[in-house]
Motif scaffolding. Sequence first.
Motif, PDB file in Angstrom:
ATOM      1  N   LEU A  19       0.896  -1.228   0.181  1.00 42.39           N
ATOM      2  CA  LEU A  19       0.174   0.098   0.007  1.00 42.39           C
ATOM      3  C   LEU A  19       0.867   1.286   0.087  1.00 42.39           C
ATOM      4  O   LEU A  19       0.677   2.150  -0.570  1.00 42.39           O
ATOM      5  CB  LEU A  19      -0.960   0.137   1.178  1.00 42.39           C
ATOM      6  N   ASN A  20       2.004   1.223   0.712  1.00 40.75           N
ATOM      7  CA  ASN A  20       2.735   2.369   0.779  1.00 40.75           C
ATOM      8  C   ASN A  20       3.508   2.548  -0.542  1.00 40.75           C
ATOM      9  O   ASN A  20       3.854   3.601  -1.220  1.00 40.75           O
ATOM     10  CB  ASN A  20       3.900   2.262   1.924  1.00 40.75           C
ATOM     11  N   LEU A  21       4.142   1.492  -1.173  1.00 37.71           N
ATOM     12  CA  LEU A  21       4.829   1.548  -2.374  1.00 37.71           C
ATOM     13  C   LEU A  21       3.980   2.076  -3.490  1.00 37.71           C
ATOM     14  O   LEU A  21       4.612   2.752  -4.578  1.00 37.71           O
ATOM     15  CB  LEU A  21       5.374   0.082  -2.947  1.00 37.71           C
ATOM     16  N   ILE A  22       2.769   1.746  -3.779  1.00 38.88           N
ATOM     17  CA  ILE A  22       2.008   2.342  -4.571  1.00 38.88           C
ATOM     18  C   ILE A  22       1.231   3.727  -4.258  1.00 38.88           C
ATOM     19  O   ILE A  22       0.608   4.179  -5.028  1.00 38.88           O
ATOM     20  CB  ILE A  22       0.798   1.129  -4.907  1.00 38.88           C
ATOM     21  N   GLY A  23       1.384   4.062  -3.136  1.00 39.32           N
ATOM     22  CA  GLY A  23       0.952   5.442  -2.335  1.00 39.32           C
ATOM     23  C   GLY A  23      -0.575   5.451  -2.456  1.00 39.32           C
ATOM     24  O   GLY A  23      -1.267   6.360  -2.429  1.00 39.32           O
ATOM     25  N   ALA A  24      -1.073   4.150  -1.979  1.00 37.22           N
ATOM     26  CA  ALA A  24      -2.563   4.212  -1.734  1.00 37.22           C
ATOM     27  C   ALA A  24      -2.903   4.580  -0.317  1.00 37.22           C
ATOM     28  O   ALA A  24      -2.235   4.137   0.487  1.00 37.22           O
ATOM     29  CB  ALA A  24      -2.852   2.607  -1.765  1.00 37.22           C
ATOM     30  N   GLN A  25      -3.971   5.594  -0.309  1.00 35.74           N
ATOM     31  CA  GLN A  25      -4.327   6.184   1.167  1.00 35.74           C
ATOM     32  C   GLN A  25      -4.824   4.949   1.994  1.00 35.74           C
ATOM     33  O   GLN A  25      -5.845   4.263   1.305  1.00 35.74           O
ATOM     34  CB  GLN A  25      -5.389   7.153   0.630  1.00 35.74           C
ATOM     35  N   HIS A  26      -4.566   4.827   2.905  1.00 35.05           N
ATOM     36  CA  HIS A  26      -5.137   3.627   3.756  1.00 35.05           C
ATOM     37  C   HIS A  26      -5.043   4.047   5.279  1.00 35.05           C
ATOM     38  O   HIS A  26      -4.012   4.961   5.474  1.00 35.05           O
ATOM     39  CB  HIS A  26      -4.435   2.535   3.594  1.00 35.05           C
ATOM     40  N   GLU A  27      -5.966   3.671   6.156  1.00 29.55           N
ATOM     41  CA  GLU A  27      -5.709   3.887   7.551  1.00 29.55           C
ATOM     42  C   GLU A  27      -5.404   2.581   8.304  1.00 29.55           C
ATOM     43  O   GLU A  27      -5.875   1.417   8.058  1.00 29.55           O
ATOM     44  CB  GLU A  27      -7.077   4.405   8.264  1.00 29.55           C
TER      45      GLU A  27
END
Length: 203
Positions: A19-27
Amino acid sequence: MKLYYHPLSGHSHRARLFLNLIGAQHELVEVDLMAGAHKKPEFLALNPFGQVPVLDDNGTVVTDSNAILVYVAKKLKLTDWLPDDPVASAAVQKWLSVAAGQIAYGPAAARLITVFGAGFKPEEVITRAHAVLAVIEAQLSGGSFMVAASPTVADVALYSYIARAPEGNVDLQAYPNVRAWLARIEALPGFVEFRKTPVGLAA
């Protein structure tokens, strides 16, 4: 997206890293494994297996770390991370299976002994760890990443437990290609570190 995770879980880190590598917003929602939060009814309603990670994408719940990688890559049409080409797609699937099999029962199991006090036989799981690392070392002799010239979800799935293999008394010194591959992943934009634990060879 909400990611239910634990910071010492390599399966959780696998999902968080992608999720971080692709820059996806997440909680991030930390699940207190030590307090047994993963076995409480509210968590079991999300994942009846009582395991982290769990991804809740606006009501679409995905369990299993590799399934989360595939779901996110497919939903966002990230064909660089999960190729459509049949040969490359099959290769990615093969390494996802290795992550769920030989990695889980090798370096991951060895680390479970030192970090969580699991009852595995050290000599058995460490031997398994070196067997799979030798195969990965040979695979990486032909390229920078496991399947393609750029990273795929196969690399993400394999990374966490290999990076922390020394915590389970699995020495990586004999695997220069593996160590260079770890460094390449760690240099990717958006990389997030898997929390270190001073045990095993890392003590």
